[in-house]
Design an enzyme around this catalytic site. Structure first.
Site, PDB file in Angstrom:
ATOM      1  N   ASP A 172      28.859  50.600  37.766  1.00 11.70           N
ATOM      2  CA  ASP A 172      27.470  50.938  38.042  1.00 11.70           C
ATOM      3  C   ASP A 172      26.559  50.096  37.155  1.00 11.70           C
ATOM      4  O   ASP A 172      26.932  49.740  36.033  1.00 11.70           O
ATOM      5  CB  ASP A 172      27.217  52.426  37.744  1.00 11.70           C
ATOM      6  CG  ASP A 172      27.988  53.336  38.684  1.00 11.70           C
ATOM      7  OD1 ASP A 172      28.238  52.913  39.826  1.00 11.70           O
ATOM      8  OD2 ASP A 172      28.360  54.456  38.257  1.00 11.70           O
TER       9      ASP A 172
ATOM     10  N   TYR B 178      34.773  30.636  48.385  1.00  9.68           N
ATOM     11  CA  TYR B 178      34.708  30.645  46.921  1.00  9.68           C
ATOM     12  C   TYR B 178      33.474  29.877  46.444  1.00  9.68           C
ATOM     13  O   TYR B 178      32.690  30.380  45.624  1.00  9.68           O
ATOM     14  CB  TYR B 178      35.968  30.021  46.334  1.00  9.68           C
ATOM     15  CG  TYR B 178      35.925  29.883  44.832  1.00  9.68           C
ATOM     16  CD1 TYR B 178      36.069  30.992  44.008  1.00  9.68           C
ATOM     17  CD2 TYR B 178      35.721  28.644  44.236  1.00  9.68           C
ATOM     18  CE1 TYR B 178      36.007  30.873  42.630  1.00  9.68           C
ATOM     19  CE2 TYR B 178      35.662  28.510  42.858  1.00  9.68           C
ATOM     20  CZ  TYR B 178      35.813  29.621  42.052  1.00  9.68           C
ATOM     21  OH  TYR B 178      35.748  29.499  40.686  1.00  9.68           O
TER      22      TYR B 178
ATOM     23  N   LYS C  34      30.206  31.496  44.465  1.00  9.93           N
ATOM     24  CA  LYS C  34      29.831  31.037  43.127  1.00  9.93           C
ATOM     25  C   LYS C  34      28.403  30.494  43.123  1.00  9.93           C
ATOM     26  O   LYS C  34      27.656  30.719  42.162  1.00  9.93           O
ATOM     27  CB  LYS C  34      30.809  29.972  42.643  1.00  9.93           C
ATOM     28  CG  LYS C  34      32.215  30.474  42.366  1.00  9.93           C
ATOM     29  CD  LYS C  34      32.266  31.504  41.250  1.00  9.93           C
ATOM     30  CE  LYS C  34      32.020  30.887  39.881  1.00  9.93           C
ATOM     31  NZ  LYS C  34      32.211  31.889  38.786  1.00  9.93           N
TER      32      LYS C  34
END
Length: 342
Positions: A63, A142, A146
């Site tokens: 959280d 990927y 990123k």
């Protein structure tokens, strides 16, 4: 969440996410050696004690309040994000760990955030040095995840830097990576051939300890709001690097390159790529350049994999292509950072 510890009055504090990973572990040790007060965060705590605290938390699924508590509880001057999903994870997992986590970190308002990005944020490039001003057009999940994480930091106004890191080698390299897999195969010394996909790529390699030094320099810098390339500064033949690993290990292992399944006639396999990071900005902005040769990095990788490397005076690998695309003669040592090492 209870406070992690008191703020040290005689040193700065850093919180490293992904502290039990290949890069994250080296980053923690570099900060500790430099006198910082270090705390790490990882999905699981290590079995062997470290010189710094590592707190178990899956930050990708934590959280936002837990992340805020981590930063404030440690009194962190700097947060380093070395966590994230890599090759083999699903696209959803990559988005969660590489994009959404950075968004939550930015929302936690850390004093300074150093995000470990990737050369794959640039996507396919021509045979020229990749500069930070160049286009970013990743073609893999990927790379896209990123890049989204990098933009989450750069577009937020949060103080910090994105370090776009090239292919990392050195002690502790994961056996899931190409170099780690080769080292693990050589350590077994089974006599079996080493079967790999076609080694057509030229990539930029940098030692993990140089990466850790770059993170330390970025944390101490006042530069902010930029992406900075961290690499060896040279395109090196992957075939040559694999051959060099075999030579350094003193093995007679036969390498068998198998065509990629499903590739049509004349099709370029995924490995057919060329990468060379221009690291001029890292030198100018952070005072950083790589210091560890690729040969030394490979020898330390082999030693960590319990495959004791032989002397560097071993047979030379096959000729490679230079960063300018011209053939070079065989040499006894691989180059790194534009310099020749024996």
């Amino acid at each position: 969440m209870a406070a992690i510890g008191r703020r040290a009055e005689d040193g700065r504090a850093v919180l490293v996410l992904g502290a039990s990973g290949f890069v994250g572990g080296h980053v923690c040790r570099a900060f500790a050696a430099a006198g910082w007060r270090v705390a790490g965060v990882a999905r699981s705590t290590p079995d062997t004690p470290a010189a710094y605290d590592i707190h178990g938390l899956d930050v990708a699924r934590a959280d936002p309040e837990q992340i805020v508590a981590l930063v404030r509880g440690h009194g962190a001057d700097v947060v380093v994000n070395a966590a994230g999903a890599v090759w083999g994870a699903t696209e959803a997992e990559m988005d969660l760990s590489n994009r959404d986590l950075v968004r939550r970190l930015v929302a936690a308002r850390p004093p300074r955030l150093i995000q470990l990005g990737s050369v794959h944020e640039y996507g396919p490039v021509p045979r020229a040095g990749i500069t930070e001003a160049g286009p970013t057009a990743p073609v893999t999940p990927y790379g896209r995840s990123k890049l989204a994480g990098a933009r989450a930091l750069l577009d937020s106004g949060t103080e910090g830097l994105v370090l776009r890191v090239s292919n990392v080698s050195g002690p502790g390299t994961s056996p899931l990576s190409l170099l780690g897999m080769v080292a693990a195969h050589l350590a077994k010394d089974s006599g079996e051939p080493l079967r790999l996909a076609p080694l057509l790529a030229h990539r930029d390699f940098v030692d993990v300890r140089d990466v850790a030094d770059a993170v330390l320099a970025a944390a101490s810098s006042k530069a902010t709001g930029q992406a900075v390339n961290i690499g060896g500064g040279q395109a090196t033949s992957v075939r040559e690097v694999v051959a060099r690993l075999v030579a350094l290990a003193g093995r007679d292992t036969r390498i068998v390159e198998t065509p990629v399944a499903g590739a049509g006639a004349g099709a370029r396999p995924p490995e057919a790529e060329w990468q060379r990071l221009d690291i001029t900005l890292a030198d100018r902005l952070l005072g950083w350049r790589p210091r560890i040769s690729l040969d030394e990095s490979l020898r330390d990788l082999l030693a960590e994999a319990h495959c004791h490397p032989v002397s560097s005076a071993v047979r030379a690998p096959a000729p490679t292509m230079s960063a300018t695309g011209h053939h070079q003669r065989p040499r006894a040592g691989l180059t790194h950072g534009g310099r020749k090492y024996e």
